[in-house]
Design an enzyme around this catalytic site. Structure first.
Site, mmCIF file in Angstrom:
data_model
loop_
_atom_site.group_PDB
_atom_site.id
_atom_site.type_symbol
_atom_site.label_atom_id
_atom_site.label_comp_id
_atom_site.label_asym_id
_atom_site.label_seq_id
_atom_site.Cartn_x
_atom_site.Cartn_y
_atom_site.Cartn_z
ATOM 1 C CG ASP A 235 -1.861 -1.211 1.191
ATOM 2 O OD1 ASP A 235 -2.191 -1.726 2.269
ATOM 3 O OD2 ASP A 235 -2.193 -1.685 0.085
HETATM 4 N N1 LIG Z 1 3.076 -6.325 -2.916
HETATM 5 C C1 LIG Z 1 1.839 -5.828 -2.763
HETATM 6 N N2 LIG Z 1 0.771 -6.659 -2.764
HETATM 7 C C2 LIG Z 1 -0.477 -6.142 -2.607
HETATM 8 C C3 LIG Z 1 -0.663 -4.764 -2.391
HETATM 9 C C4 LIG Z 1 0.493 -3.911 -2.421
HETATM 10 O O1 LIG Z 1 0.386 -2.667 -2.302
HETATM 11 N N3 LIG Z 1 1.712 -4.472 -2.611
HETATM 12 N N4 LIG Z 1 -1.944 -4.291 -2.108
HETATM 13 C C5 LIG Z 1 -2.846 -5.340 -1.598
HETATM 14 C C6 LIG Z 1 -4.281 -5.049 -1.271
HETATM 15 N N5 LIG Z 1 -4.453 -4.998 0.165
HETATM 16 C C7 LIG Z 1 -5.036 -3.854 0.595
HETATM 17 O O2 LIG Z 1 -5.487 -3.071 -0.253
HETATM 18 C C8 LIG Z 1 -4.152 -6.085 1.051
HETATM 19 C C9 LIG Z 1 -4.395 -7.373 0.624
HETATM 20 C C10 LIG Z 1 -4.099 -8.446 1.468
HETATM 21 C C11 LIG Z 1 -3.573 -8.244 2.721
HETATM 22 C C12 LIG Z 1 -3.271 -9.430 3.568
HETATM 23 O O3 LIG Z 1 -2.942 -9.314 4.724
HETATM 24 N N6 LIG Z 1 -3.375 -10.628 2.919
HETATM 25 C C13 LIG Z 1 -3.005 -11.926 3.577
HETATM 26 C C14 LIG Z 1 -3.985 -13.037 3.207
HETATM 27 C C15 LIG Z 1 -5.423 -12.607 3.440
HETATM 28 C C16 LIG Z 1 -6.381 -13.724 2.960
HETATM 29 O O4 LIG Z 1 -5.905 -14.824 2.598
HETATM 30 O O5 LIG Z 1 -7.590 -13.459 2.948
HETATM 31 C C17 LIG Z 1 -1.657 -12.356 2.998
HETATM 32 O O6 LIG Z 1 -1.406 -12.102 1.770
HETATM 33 O O7 LIG Z 1 -0.945 -13.022 3.747
HETATM 34 C C18 LIG Z 1 -3.338 -6.943 3.151
HETATM 35 C C19 LIG Z 1 -3.630 -5.858 2.316
HETATM 36 C C20 LIG Z 1 -2.863 -6.466 -2.612
HETATM 37 N N7 LIG Z 1 -1.551 -6.986 -2.636
#
Ligand SMILES: Nc1nc2c(c(=O)[nH]1)N[C@@H](CN(C=O)c1ccc(C(=O)N[C@@H](CCC(=O)O)C(=O)O)cc1)CN2
Length: 291
Positions: A235
């Site tokens: 983000d």
């Molecule tokens: N490298 C990046 N990846 C993503 C970004 C980014 O800016 N850089 N934005 C996110 C979107 N997002 C908020 O907008 C967000 C998505 C997911 C998570 C999170 O904690 N995901 C967990 C799994 C959650 C699940 O399985 O339901 C994880 O990946 O471990 C936080 C913020 C999209 N990706």
């Protein structure tokens, strides 16, 4: 049927100097082009100059390569980063979604309604929730499952499958339409800035997961959404578009979410439209948007 001349967009950035607009418009005039819209911005902080020119070209100038050749001397003289975009070529886009489909639904509708000059090559998801919706538009749906807490190598394999969908379709852009997976630094590097995410808060407030819950606890009076380029830092990517909506003390976290989802859809659609219309230029960690 009157013949419609080919239209192009020239985008450029370079160190600011007198004579840039004169040289660019003069060269296009000499080449028989007709400028339809021209916008420019000089950033006093960085000393960089940005320009976007939409123009029609004569019959004999049929492609961007010929224009780039013609433009070679001007580009070198001002040390420009310049691209010619042929508006007859509609960028291909892959959309990624998880379990909230409001942004996907909005983009599908706007595309079908002709509001977005792009083609949706495929929708990919770690869930099957929106397979039927996607296929109802005649668009491919790829289910690329991921379990919570997956091992890093499994996650990388899933990312490579997603990247494969982009490569096979020639997609120029990946849109994370509430795709709730953090992309690895390696994947971000592969994407080379060709991914846009919608974050459901008015960044830099409430980064990461569950921003509406964070906003509710904080007692905010405005909630918002932010469309930004995806980088390895969650983000933190260059912001493209933001908007907000008023909320108040009577509203629950669910109410905030309902109001916020409409804002998310509008903000992401604006960002995607500006991207496919070549209106966004990178200015270090910021963007210049010629709306
Ligand atoms: N490298 C990046 N990846 C993503 C970004 C980014 O800016 N850089 N934005 C996110 C979107 N997002 C908020 O907008 C967000 C998505 C997911 C998570 C999170 O904690 N995901 C967990 C799994 C959650 C699940 O399985 O339901 C994880 O990946 O471990 C936080 C913020 C999209 N990706």
């Amino acid at each position: 049927m009157p013949h419609t001349p080919p239209e192009f967009v020239l985008t450029l950035s370079c160190p600011d100097a007198p004579g840039i607009v004169h040289s660019v418009s003069g060269l296009l005039y000499q080449a028989g082009c007709n400028i339809m819209d021209s916008q420019q911005y000089g950033d006093a902080d960085t000393g960089l100059f940005f320009m976007r020119v939409h123009f029609s070209a004569p019959e004999h100038l049929q492609d961007a390569a010929q224009l780039a050749l013609l433009f070679g001397d001007v580009r070198k003289r001002f040390d420009m980063q310049a691209q010619f975009h042929d508006l007859r070529i509609r960028p291909k886009v892959v959309i990624a979604v998880s379990q909230y489909g409001h942004c996907l639904n909005d983009l599908l509708y706007r595309w079908k309604a002709g509001q977005l000059a792009m083609d949706i090559a495929a929708v990919v998801s770690n869930h099957t929730t929106f397979a039927d919706l996607t296929r109802s538009y005649g668009i491919e749906f790829h289910h690329l499952p991921l379990k919570a807490g997956e091992a890093a190598e499994t996650k990388r394999a899933q990312e490579q499958a997603l990247f494969g969908v982009m490569q096979q379709s020639g997609a120029a852009l990946l849109v994370l339409a509430r795709y709730m997976q953090i992309l690895s630094a390696e994947f971000c590097a592969q994407l080379e800035g060709r991914a846009i995410n919608i974050h459901h808060s008015f960044l830099p407030s409430f980064k990461g997961a569950r921003p509406y819950a964070q906003a509710y606890v904080r007692g905010v009076k405005l909630i918002g959404a932010t469309a930004h380029y995806v980088t390895a830092d969650l983000d933190e990517g260059p912001i493209i578009e933001q908007d907000v909506e008023r909320v108040d003390h009577t509203m629950s976290a669910a109410d905030l979410t309902a109001v916020g989802q409409d804002v998310e859809s509008v903000v992401l659609a604006r960002a995607v439209r500006w991207q496919v219309e070549h209106r966004i230029l990178r200015n270090g960690h910021k963007t210049v948007v010629f709306r």
